[in-house]
Design an enzyme around this catalytic site. Structure first.
Site, PDB file in Angstrom:
ATOM      1  N   ALA A 112       0.852  -1.003   0.011  1.00  0.00           N
ATOM      2  CA  ALA A 112      -0.006  -0.131   0.087  1.00  0.00           C
ATOM      3  C   ALA A 112       0.939   1.323  -0.087  1.00  0.00           C
ATOM      4  O   ALA A 112       2.079   1.102   0.390  1.00  0.00           O
ATOM      5  CB  ALA A 112      -1.019  -0.028   1.237  1.00  0.00           C
ATOM      6  N   TYR A 122      -5.623  -5.648   2.393  1.00  0.00           N
ATOM      7  CA  TYR A 122      -5.606  -5.159   3.832  1.00  0.00           C
ATOM      8  C   TYR A 122      -5.964  -3.496   3.682  1.00  0.00           C
ATOM      9  O   TYR A 122      -5.433  -2.796   2.859  1.00  0.00           O
ATOM     10  CB  TYR A 122      -4.254  -5.393   4.425  1.00  0.00           C
ATOM     11  CG  TYR A 122      -3.981  -6.646   4.683  1.00  0.00           C
ATOM     12  CD1 TYR A 122      -4.396  -7.366   5.801  1.00  0.00           C
ATOM     13  CD2 TYR A 122      -3.632  -7.463   3.661  1.00  0.00           C
ATOM     14  CE1 TYR A 122      -4.452  -8.803   5.880  1.00  0.00           C
ATOM     15  CE2 TYR A 122      -3.274  -9.112   3.636  1.00  0.00           C
ATOM     16  CZ  TYR A 122      -3.742  -9.609   4.874  1.00  0.00           C
ATOM     17  OH  TYR A 122      -3.817 -10.849   5.106  1.00  0.00           O
ATOM     18  N   THR A 161      -7.546  -0.449   6.220  1.00  0.00           N
ATOM     19  CA  THR A 161      -7.568   0.443   7.426  1.00  0.00           C
ATOM     20  C   THR A 161      -8.525   1.183   8.283  1.00  0.00           C
ATOM     21  O   THR A 161      -9.648   1.359   7.661  1.00  0.00           O
ATOM     22  CB  THR A 161      -6.429   1.763   7.177  1.00  0.00           C
ATOM     23  OG1 THR A 161      -6.078   2.320   8.046  1.00  0.00           O
ATOM     24  CG2 THR A 161      -7.169   2.429   5.939  1.00  0.00           C
ATOM     25  N   TYR A 216      -5.217   9.897   2.095  1.00  0.00           N
ATOM     26  CA  TYR A 216      -4.708   8.309   2.246  1.00  0.00           C
ATOM     27  C   TYR A 216      -6.048   7.279   2.537  1.00  0.00           C
ATOM     28  O   TYR A 216      -6.431   6.259   1.981  1.00  0.00           O
ATOM     29  CB  TYR A 216      -3.848   8.027   3.564  1.00  0.00           C
ATOM     30  CG  TYR A 216      -3.513   6.775   3.933  1.00  0.00           C
ATOM     31  CD1 TYR A 216      -3.067   5.793   3.221  1.00  0.00           C
ATOM     32  CD2 TYR A 216      -4.084   6.359   5.118  1.00  0.00           C
ATOM     33  CE1 TYR A 216      -2.887   4.388   3.653  1.00  0.00           C
ATOM     34  CE2 TYR A 216      -4.183   4.988   5.635  1.00  0.00           C
ATOM     35  CZ  TYR A 216      -3.214   4.128   4.972  1.00  0.00           C
ATOM     36  OH  TYR A 216      -3.150   2.849   5.404  1.00  0.00           O
ATOM     37  N   TRP A 255      -2.863   0.351  13.587  1.00  0.00           N
ATOM     38  CA  TRP A 255      -1.610   0.410  14.243  1.00  0.00           C
ATOM     39  C   TRP A 255      -0.775  -0.689  14.334  1.00  0.00           C
ATOM     40  O   TRP A 255      -0.262  -1.355  15.343  1.00  0.00           O
ATOM     41  CB  TRP A 255      -1.859   0.799  15.693  1.00  0.00           C
ATOM     42  CG  TRP A 255      -2.631   1.953  15.913  1.00  0.00           C
ATOM     43  CD1 TRP A 255      -3.309   2.872  14.928  1.00  0.00           C
ATOM     44  CD2 TRP A 255      -3.252   2.743  17.131  1.00  0.00           C
ATOM     45  NE1 TRP A 255      -4.125   3.680  15.386  1.00  0.00           N
ATOM     46  CE2 TRP A 255      -4.053   3.785  17.038  1.00  0.00           C
ATOM     47  CE3 TRP A 255      -2.764   2.497  18.485  1.00  0.00           C
ATOM     48  CZ2 TRP A 255      -4.356   4.653  17.800  1.00  0.00           C
ATOM     49  CZ3 TRP A 255      -3.208   3.396  19.422  1.00  0.00           C
ATOM     50  CH2 TRP A 255      -4.247   4.422  19.205  1.00  0.00           C
TER      51      TRP A 255
END
Length: 317
Positions: free
Chosen positions: A64, A103, A105, A129, A159
């Site tokens: 990413a 993945y 976030t 982002y 995190w």
């Protein structure tokens, strides 16, 4: 079976390599790892060509554009890597009968919710982002909605720390150099160990014979149990390192809590990054595998303690 892991040089990519290297050699599994030098994810032609060349049965997109602040002024590149590249991977998967692990976030949310977010909560990212990652999720969902043969999982996490530069290692480095630290305490989230995340991912898609199994496509929140602040994580990290015999200048009570407003950054961050992992836990529970369930139910504190103890043992602090 061929597995293609994008993001080989990142914390999660390295964690996957550790796990796949430990697979029994008798398993007929071939794993290809790709980094920036192997495939430019911002180049559509290069990515499509690479996918056709490798011909994977499982794509793991651990890559990413994660430079949150730089993304504010590099919007085109952030969207190319975080939105368009996953869309191309999804298109390949659906047209070739492959599965996709992607993945995402906590930054897809605005952080205004007062409790932990669940998968169905509406996206409302604050930063470029976050917007690029939210658009990536939507692109994958749209591609897979056109067919039902292939499977995908979008694993939202937060995190992340592992093998490489991360918040914990930065705090421990500074704790050797300074006698006082100031750390944000009004942003909440769930620290996630990259090795824990990689194992959780494989538990979702592999059976006990190391073969791909059917799993419900969709979004899952993949974080350990519990929650904390950046200040809470920093305080625990310093305490554990000290208990492991690491000589630090900073003591846990010398880490001062500050407001996020006192540490302004170019990109806005969500105040609440807590993610509820109930959906994933219920799925693992339904399979009746207690080893997998025990792993999923690891607390963030336990993971951090284990991680720092390993760093100390290897003299990496």
């Amino acid at each position: 079976m061929k597995i293609l892991v994008f993001g080989k040089d990142g914390q999660l990519g390295k964690a996957f390599k550790n796990l796949f290297d430990a697979f029994p050699p008798s398993q007929n599994i071939e794993v290809q790892y790709a980094g920036r030098d192997d495939c430019d994810l911002s180049n559509e032609k290069a990515l499509n060509s690479y996918l056709e060349q490798v011909a994977p049965n499982l794509i793991i997109n651990a890559a990413a554009y994660t430079a949150v602040d730089l993304a504010q002024t590099n919007e085109e590149l952030a969207f190319a890597i975080n939105t368009h590249a996953p869309e191309l991977m999804a298109a390949y998967a659906t047209s070739h009968g492959a599965s996709l692990l992607h993945y995402s976030t906590d930054y897809v949310f605005d952080g205004q919710k007062q409790v932990a977010y669940i998968e169905s909560d509406p996206r409302n990212p604050l930063s470029v982002y976050g917007k690029s990652k939210a658009a990536g999720e939507e692109a994958i969902e749209k591609v897979f909605a056109k067919q039902s043969a292939s499977r995908y999982a979008i694993l939202r996490t937060s995190w992340v720390y592992g093998e490489g530069a991360n918040f914990i290692r930065t705090i421990l480095r500074l704790a050797k150099e300074r006698d006082q630290l100031r750390v944000i305490h009004d942003q909440l989230g769930v620290p996630t160990n990259a090795q824990w995340l990689a194992q959780t991912s494989l538990d979702l898609v592999f059976d006990d014979q190391f073969q791909l199994k059917p799993f419900p496509s969709g979004i899952y929140h993949a974080v350990p149990n519990g929650e904390t602040s950046w200040h809470g994580m920093a305080s625990l990290a310093v305490k554990v390192a000290t208990d492991c015999g690491v000589d630090l200048t900073v003591k846990p009570d010398s880490i001062l809590p500050i407001l996020a407003a006192e540490y302004p950054l170019p990109a806005p961050r969500p105040q609440n990054s807590r993610l509820d992992n109930s959906k994933l836990r219920l799925l693992i529970e339904s399979e009746g595998d207690m080893t997998k369930l025990q792993h999923l139910n690891t607390s963030w504190e336990e993971s951090v303690r284990t991680y720092i103890a390993q760093l100390a043992q290897k003299n990496l602090i």
